[in-house]
Design a protein around this motif. Sequence first.
Motif, PDB file in Angstrom:
ATOM      1  N   SER A  93      -0.910 -29.002  39.624  1.00 48.05           N
ATOM      2  CA  SER A  93      -0.968 -30.141  38.278  1.00 48.05           C
ATOM      3  C   SER A  93       0.082 -30.343  38.210  1.00 48.05           C
ATOM      4  CB  SER A  93      -1.542 -29.034  37.262  1.00 48.05           C
ATOM      5  OG  SER A  93      -0.689 -27.728  37.469  1.00 48.05           O
ATOM      6  N   TYR A  94       1.146 -30.722  38.861  1.00 49.46           N
ATOM      7  CA  TYR A  94       2.474 -31.611  38.151  1.00 49.46           C
ATOM      8  C   TYR A  94       2.168 -33.336  38.584  1.00 49.46           C
ATOM      9  CZ  TYR A  94       7.389 -32.468  39.435  1.00 49.46           C
ATOM     10  OH  TYR A  94       8.418 -33.900  38.497  1.00 49.46           O
ATOM     11  N   LYS A 131       1.413 -48.520  40.770  1.00 48.89           N
ATOM     12  CA  LYS A 131       1.773 -47.010  40.024  1.00 48.89           C
ATOM     13  C   LYS A 131       2.103 -45.724  40.791  1.00 48.89           C
ATOM     14  CE  LYS A 131       0.121 -49.069  36.046  1.00 48.89           C
ATOM     15  NZ  LYS A 131      -1.239 -48.642  34.665  1.00 48.89           N
ATOM     16  N   CYS A 132       2.097 -44.835  40.673  1.00 50.68           N
ATOM     17  CA  CYS A 132       2.495 -43.596  41.122  1.00 50.68           C
ATOM     18  C   CYS A 132       1.554 -42.842  40.485  1.00 50.68           C
ATOM     19  CB  CYS A 132       3.615 -43.017  40.912  1.00 50.68           C
ATOM     20  SG  CYS A 132       5.065 -44.147  42.300  1.00 50.68           S
ATOM     21  N   LEU A 133       0.331 -42.523  40.730  1.00 52.21           N
ATOM     22  CA  LEU A 133      -0.418 -41.543  40.043  1.00 52.21           C
ATOM     23  C   LEU A 133      -0.877 -39.806  40.888  1.00 52.21           C
ATOM     24  CD1 LEU A 133      -3.230 -44.460  39.672  1.00 52.21           C
ATOM     25  CD2 LEU A 133      -1.848 -43.693  38.007  1.00 52.21           C
ATOM     26  N   GLY A 134      -1.241 -39.059  40.149  1.00 48.13           N
ATOM     27  CA  GLY A 134      -2.306 -38.287  40.851  1.00 48.13           C
ATOM     28  C   GLY A 134      -1.851 -37.016  40.369  1.00 48.13           C
ATOM     29  N   PHE A 135      -2.085 -36.136  40.607  1.00 47.46           N
ATOM     30  CA  PHE A 135      -1.767 -34.331  40.499  1.00 47.46           C
ATOM     31  C   PHE A 135      -0.935 -33.632  41.634  1.00 47.46           C
ATOM     32  CE2 PHE A 135      -3.697 -35.754  36.767  1.00 47.46           C
ATOM     33  CZ  PHE A 135      -2.457 -35.309  35.829  1.00 47.46           C
ATOM     34  N   ALA A 136      -0.127 -33.384  41.729  1.00 48.14           N
ATOM     35  CA  ALA A 136       0.439 -31.963  42.563  1.00 48.14           C
ATOM     36  C   ALA A 136       1.059 -31.233  42.759  1.00 48.14           C
ATOM     37  CB  ALA A 136       1.108 -33.138  44.047  1.00 48.14           C
ATOM     38  N   THR A 137       1.931 -30.033  43.669  1.00 49.96           N
ATOM     39  CA  THR A 137       2.936 -29.304  43.508  1.00 49.96           C
ATOM     40  C   THR A 137       4.242 -30.123  42.551  1.00 49.96           C
ATOM     41  OG1 THR A 137       3.222 -28.759  45.543  1.00 49.96           O
ATOM     42  CG2 THR A 137       1.614 -27.527  44.159  1.00 49.96           C
ATOM     43  N   PRO A 138       4.883 -29.440  41.991  1.00 50.87           N
ATOM     44  CA  PRO A 138       5.734 -29.594  42.069  1.00 50.87           C
ATOM     45  C   PRO A 138       6.933 -30.188  43.632  1.00 50.87           C
ATOM     46  CG  PRO A 138       6.086 -28.352  40.871  1.00 50.87           C
ATOM     47  CD  PRO A 138       5.022 -28.294  41.691  1.00 50.87           C
ATOM     48  N   THR A 139       7.010 -29.622  44.694  1.00 49.95           N
ATOM     49  CA  THR A 139       7.860 -29.221  45.932  1.00 49.95           C
ATOM     50  C   THR A 139       6.841 -30.014  47.197  1.00 49.95           C
ATOM     51  OG1 THR A 139       7.951 -26.945  45.592  1.00 49.95           O
ATOM     52  CG2 THR A 139       8.428 -27.769  47.909  1.00 49.95           C
ATOM     53  N   PRO A 140       7.414 -30.923  47.298  1.00 48.88           N
ATOM     54  CA  PRO A 140       6.156 -31.427  48.302  1.00 48.88           C
ATOM     55  C   PRO A 140       5.804 -30.785  49.385  1.00 48.88           C
ATOM     56  CG  PRO A 140       9.049 -31.955  48.666  1.00 48.88           C
ATOM     57  CD  PRO A 140       9.380 -30.995  47.270  1.00 48.88           C
ATOM     58  N   ASP A 141       4.831 -31.679  49.670  1.00 48.08           N
ATOM     59  CA  ASP A 141       4.271 -31.009  51.084  1.00 48.08           C
ATOM     60  C   ASP A 141       4.384 -31.062  52.173  1.00 48.08           C
ATOM     61  OD1 ASP A 141       1.831 -30.385  49.208  1.00 48.08           O
ATOM     62  OD2 ASP A 141       1.448 -32.450  48.662  1.00 48.08           O
ATOM     63  N   HIS A 142       5.051 -32.698  52.472  1.00 48.76           N
ATOM     64  CA  HIS A 142       5.789 -32.503  53.505  1.00 48.76           C
ATOM     65  C   HIS A 142       7.717 -33.518  53.895  1.00 48.76           C
ATOM     66  CE1 HIS A 142       1.599 -31.649  55.064  1.00 48.76           C
ATOM     67  NE2 HIS A 142       1.481 -32.713  53.860  1.00 48.76           N
ATOM     68  N   ILE A 143       7.826 -32.862  54.570  1.00 47.27           N
ATOM     69  CA  ILE A 143       9.135 -33.626  54.937  1.00 47.27           C
ATOM     70  C   ILE A 143       9.307 -34.118  55.865  1.00 47.27           C
ATOM     71  CG2 ILE A 143      11.455 -33.546  54.726  1.00 47.27           C
ATOM     72  CD1 ILE A 143      11.406 -31.574  53.177  1.00 47.27           C
ATOM     73  N   ILE A 144       9.513 -35.950  55.721  1.00 46.18           N
ATOM     74  CA  ILE A 144       9.430 -36.167  57.301  1.00 46.18           C
ATOM     75  C   ILE A 144      11.153 -36.911  57.953  1.00 46.18           C
ATOM     76  CG2 ILE A 144       8.981 -38.608  58.647  1.00 46.18           C
ATOM     77  CD1 ILE A 144       6.086 -38.109  57.334  1.00 46.18           C
ATOM     78  N   GLY A 150      -1.300 -36.197  46.698  1.00 50.18           N
ATOM     79  CA  GLY A 150      -1.947 -36.098  44.777  1.00 50.18           C
ATOM     80  C   GLY A 150      -3.513 -35.987  44.614  1.00 50.18           C
ATOM     81  N   THR A 151      -3.981 -35.665  44.207  1.00 51.33           N
ATOM     82  CA  THR A 151      -5.439 -36.308  43.268  1.00 51.33           C
ATOM     83  C   THR A 151      -5.545 -36.807  41.762  1.00 51.33           C
ATOM     84  OG1 THR A 151      -5.922 -33.568  43.047  1.00 51.33           O
ATOM     85  CG2 THR A 151      -6.619 -34.482  44.929  1.00 51.33           C
ATOM     86  N   LEU A 152      -6.553 -37.342  41.377  1.00 48.19           N
ATOM     87  CA  LEU A 152      -6.791 -37.752  40.272  1.00 48.19           C
ATOM     88  C   LEU A 152      -6.729 -36.788  38.950  1.00 48.19           C
ATOM     89  CD1 LEU A 152      -7.910 -41.386  41.378  1.00 48.19           C
ATOM     90  CD2 LEU A 152      -5.724 -40.756  40.542  1.00 48.19           C
ATOM     91  N   GLU A 153      -7.278 -35.992  39.218  1.00 49.55           N
ATOM     92  CA  GLU A 153      -7.632 -34.526  38.178  1.00 49.55           C
ATOM     93  C   GLU A 153      -6.710 -33.617  39.085  1.00 49.55           C
ATOM     94  OE1 GLU A 153     -11.627 -33.889  37.684  1.00 49.55           O
ATOM     95  OE2 GLU A 153     -12.090 -36.335  37.886  1.00 49.55           O
TER      96      GLU A 153
END
Length: 160
Positions: free
Chosen positions: A56-57, A71-84, A144-147
Amino acid sequence: MLFNQRANFKNSAVLAAIAAIAALPVLAETANFGTLTLSRGFGAPTAVLRGSTGGSYSLSAIANADRHKNKCLGFATPTPDHIIVLQQNFSKLAIQVNSGGKDTTLLVQGPGNAVRCGDDAGQNKDAGIVDSEWQAGSYRIWVGTLEAGVKSNYTISVQE
């Protein structure tokens, strides 16, 4: 006099605790679903990541727009999902999310806090980014997701 000695002792103890914390080594950055290291000429099976959405971040808190004014859109966690981690510079990379057609977004933050954002890729609702001039270094990736809070499994493929 006794009061001043106690106050000095407490201040010294606080300063010692702060100094001890500051002396700790910097912890390696973590990601929700792990790290992938790539060199030029990597194979397709090597460049696949798996994860799930559900935060919800607001990704716009990281950046409202990327270096190309997407534009940077969406909601995710504050911690990155992945690191490349890119071991060399890449002239071009494509990062594509596959969630089976869910509406995903993508934010990639690289060296120097350079940001790349992606939303729908063509007719597909999954996010993708195709860009040039990828510098060697670590890239934090959020899917992320839009919701806010929408749970969905996905894979990410990275191609040269």
